[in-house]
Design an enzyme around this catalytic site. Structure first.
Site: not given
Length: 138
Positions: A101, A121
């Site tokens: 991430d 995401d």
């Protein structure tokens, strides 16, 4: 066909972004007056740091992606975005045991500022919005 093309394009974009951002020479950086921050984090848990076992995350991901495929006529682009983002995160979790991430919103309201996201995401979120805005076909 549109669903598959959208999923493959999303998967390719997620892979390219991850490859570019996960390099040793990259440094954390801020944009938009500190509202957006690129900050690397390997997420070993499920979404939002939920403490779910690895095998359960993988099994649930396969089940969800399979069930989602049945909705492709309802919103081909929305389902393609979710599939591409979901497959991207799933493949990375299977290869690395964790997900990379890199986007944080440190000035966002509430708890959202503590979370770090990736392109997959955002694709999943946008696909979910597309899917939720489309009425079921009869």
């Amino acid at each position: 066909m549109l669903t598959v093309l959208t999923a493959l394009t999303t998967l390719g974009g997620c892979t390219a972004a991850r490859w570019y951002l996960n390099r040793t020479s990259r440094r954390d950086s801020e944009y938009a007056g500190g509202r957006v921050k690129l900050r690397a984090l390997w997420n070993e848990g499920a979404a939002f740091g939920l403490g779910i076992r690895f095998d359960m995350v993988v099994a649930a991901s396969f089940a969800a992606l399979g069930a989602l495929w049945t909705q492709r006529k309802r919103s081909p682009v929305g389902v393609g975005l979710i599939l591409g983002g979901g497959i991207s995160n799933l493949l990375e979790r299977l290869r690395q045991g964790k997900v990379y991430d890199y986007v944080q919103f440190p000035k966002a309201p509430g708890r959202i500022k503590q979370y770090i996201f990736n392109l997959a995401d955002f694709a999943i979120l946008l696909g979910g919005l597309c899917l939720s805005l489309r009425k079921k076909k009869r």
